[in-house]
Design a protein around this motif. Structure first.
Motif, mmCIF file in Angstrom:
data_model
loop_
_atom_site.group_PDB
_atom_site.id
_atom_site.type_symbol
_atom_site.label_atom_id
_atom_site.label_comp_id
_atom_site.label_asym_id
_atom_site.label_seq_id
_atom_site.Cartn_x
_atom_site.Cartn_y
_atom_site.Cartn_z
ATOM 1 N N GLY A 98 0.815 -1.211 0.000
ATOM 2 C CA GLY A 98 0.000 0.000 0.000
ATOM 3 C C GLY A 98 0.839 1.247 0.000
ATOM 4 O O GLY A 98 2.048 1.216 -0.242
ATOM 5 N N LYS A 99 0.190 2.377 0.278
ATOM 6 C CA LYS A 99 0.890 3.657 0.255
ATOM 7 C C LYS A 99 1.834 3.798 1.439
ATOM 8 O O LYS A 99 2.812 4.546 1.387
ATOM 9 C CB LYS A 99 -0.117 4.811 0.235
ATOM 10 N N ASP A 100 1.552 3.053 2.550
ATOM 11 C CA ASP A 100 2.439 3.031 3.713
ATOM 12 C C ASP A 100 2.150 1.756 4.501
ATOM 13 O O ASP A 100 1.320 0.941 4.103
ATOM 14 C CB ASP A 100 2.251 4.278 4.589
ATOM 15 N N ASP A 101 2.840 1.589 5.646
ATOM 16 C CA ASP A 101 2.727 0.336 6.400
ATOM 17 C C ASP A 101 1.355 0.119 7.033
ATOM 18 O O ASP A 101 1.046 -0.987 7.486
ATOM 19 C CB ASP A 101 3.802 0.283 7.500
ATOM 20 N N LEU A 387 2.240 7.743 -6.781
ATOM 21 C CA LEU A 387 0.957 8.373 -7.118
ATOM 22 C C LEU A 387 -0.049 8.240 -5.987
ATOM 23 O O LEU A 387 -0.828 9.173 -5.730
ATOM 24 C CB LEU A 387 0.396 7.750 -8.400
ATOM 25 N N LEU A 388 -0.059 7.102 -5.309
ATOM 26 C CA LEU A 388 -0.976 6.920 -4.181
ATOM 27 C C LEU A 388 -0.722 7.964 -3.095
ATOM 28 O O LEU A 388 -1.664 8.471 -2.471
ATOM 29 C CB LEU A 388 -0.822 5.509 -3.602
ATOM 30 N N ASN A 389 0.546 8.287 -2.869
ATOM 31 C CA ASN A 389 0.882 9.269 -1.835
ATOM 32 C C ASN A 389 0.735 10.706 -2.325
ATOM 33 O O ASN A 389 0.383 11.603 -1.555
ATOM 34 C CB ASN A 389 2.312 9.028 -1.334
ATOM 35 N N ALA A 390 0.997 10.927 -3.611
ATOM 36 C CA ALA A 390 0.931 12.291 -4.152
ATOM 37 C C ALA A 390 -0.501 12.750 -4.396
ATOM 38 O O ALA A 390 -0.799 13.944 -4.348
ATOM 39 C CB ALA A 390 1.739 12.385 -5.442
#
Length: 464
Positions: A98-101, A387-390
């Motif tokens: 995913g975008k992070d843990d 892209l998920l984070n931006a």
């Protein structure tokens, strides 16, 4: 049939979905007779070697949460935050999910969860589990079940109850529905089988590989995977074609098996001390995709879980999808109405979604065994994470929608086609993910993805 709230019902199959369904039905005031073909796994040893570990994610956890069971399940689960890729040579490659843990799936023992759910069902006082009960026939006319008691050899008939079929991909209940005029369906056997192997814990119960990852050895037409267990061990599953130059048929001697692992999985071989014994003594499992309709007969019978829509295990969604079935059915029962109306609406809501995750699971098999080892694929995954984070809330991936949301599978499938195109275009000619053109990304997201998300905004409301 009489009003649902007061009926005694029969559930055929006390696996994961049948046990969970019984809990939901008991909570609604039903008395449930739960018939299980096998012995009680809590008291007798059930044959090992055919269990692919569970990867429970948002949909499955939500189903447990509604019954107050999520916290206990998570105590026995191990978060897997990404894939750890083991190439034939060279360094390991980590791919976050995913975008992070915070976005992770969870490894959980199938046997533990099944036993836990059966015990919870019995604790309601409304669920009676009867073991070694084999359904041999269902006559849909009078709703008569013929049951063979494998413990005593006696045969009996049970009539007058609503029957829920949760008896797996070889469902006896579905076989009765298949005889109905107008039934259509397919059962596609995957050309690969699987064999379960085990990496034992290290000294003091330590993990001999990264604990918080799903390990994959992708090798093109075949692969090995490993999921962590509570005791420090890993359950490994080898997926091979049934026939061919590299297949279960070709690995027919210890010498050939040893040479194969030396060449393809040397790091895994070093961690599996009983490789020869396990490989040649444990059964080889098969995998099937089941698509068919109808899933129901009036208000008499309904299929759920693998009995309705068995899928291959490569998206980790078989149990999650079956648990979501229970949530959707419970939501419909809450709204009220006859069994027949509830069953009709259940199939309308779930059939297209079950077909979608079945297709995605087969596609993910190709991705796992082949693409995950490809540097260009790894770059695309890295771009996807950027892209998920931006663009939070604007850019979504198919994997995140399937595993970390309860958005209907059919919409996740459609979104995936759009986002894959965006990522592929942005990755063209790119050397590093951090160099992705975010201005161009914003334009593509607004022109291609945003209109679809807006058009289907209502559909992104979950089903149950």
């Amino acid at each position: 049939m009489s009003e649902p709230l007061k009926d005694t019902v029969t559930v055929v199959g006390a696996g994961l979905v049948g046990s969970l369904l019984s809990l939901y039905l008991a909570r609604r005031g039903h008395t449930v007779e739960l018939l299980e073909r096998r012995a009680d796994m809590r008291r007798e040893t059930v044959d090992a070697g055919r269990s692919i570990n569970l990867a429970i994610s948002t949909r499955g956890l939500h189903a447990l949460r509604q019954l107050g069971l999520e916290d206990e399940a998570l105590k026995h689960a191990i978060p897997m935050r990404g894939r750890m890729i083991h190439p034939p040579q060279g360094a390991l490659v980590y791919q976050p999910y995913g975008k992070d843990d915070s976005q992770h799936i969870n490894s959980l023992s199938r046997a533990w969860l099944n036993a836990f759910l059966m015990t919870a069902a019995e604790a309601t006082g409304k669920v009676n589990i009867r073991f070694k009960q084999r359904v041999t026939q269902l006559d849909l006319g009078p709703g008569a079940l013929t049951v063979h008691d494998d413990a005593t050899g006696q045969v009996r008939q049970e009539t007058g109850r609503v029957v829920f079929g949760t008896d797996g991909s070889a469902s006896a209940v579905r076989q009765a529905l298949e005889k109905l005029p107008g039934y259509t369906g397919t059962q596609e056997q995957l050309g690969h089988g699987y064999k379960e192997l085990t990496i034992p814990p290290g000294p003091g119960g330590t993990f001999q590989m990264e604990k918080h990852a799903l390990h994959i050895w992708p090798r093109g037409t075949y692969m090995l995977i490993a999921l962590p267990n509570e005791d420090g061990s890993f359950t490994c599953t080898l997926f091979l074609p049934w026939q061919g130059p590299v297949s279960f048929a070709s690995l027919d001697t210890p010498e050939r098996l040893s040479a194969f692992f030396d060449a393809q999985f040397p790091d895994a071989k070093a961690l599996i001390p009983d490789l020869m014994e396990a490989f040649f003594s444990r059964p080889t499992g098969s995998m099937v995709t089941v698509k068919g309709a109808p899933w129901r007969a009036g208000g008499l019978t309904l299929l759920l879980g693998d009995a309705a829509h068995a899928i291959v295990p490569f998206f980790g969604q078989g149990m999650n999808c079956g648990f979501e079935d229970c949530v959707v059915l419970d939501t419909l029962l809450e709204r009220g109405g006859s069994w027949e109306n509830v069953f009709t609406e259940f199939e309308r809501l779930r059939k297209t979604n079950a077909d979608a995750i079945a297709d995605m699971a087969v596609e993910n098999f190709v991705e796992m065994r082949d693409s995950t080892g490809d540097p260009r694929f790894q770059l695309r995954k890295a771009v996807e994470k950027v892209l998920l984070n931006a663009f939070p809330g604007e850019f979504v991936s198919r994997y995140s929608l399937v595993s970390f949301s309860r958005v209907p599978y059919r919409l996740a499938y459609q979104v995936g086609a759009l986002t894959d195109g965006i990522v592929s275009e942005l990755t063209e000619g790119l050397a590093r993910a951090e160099d992705v053109d975010l201005k161009r990304a914003a334009e593509l997201i607004q022109s291609r993805l945003a209109p679809f998300l807006k058009e289907h905004a209502d559909g992104f409301r979950t089903e149950g």
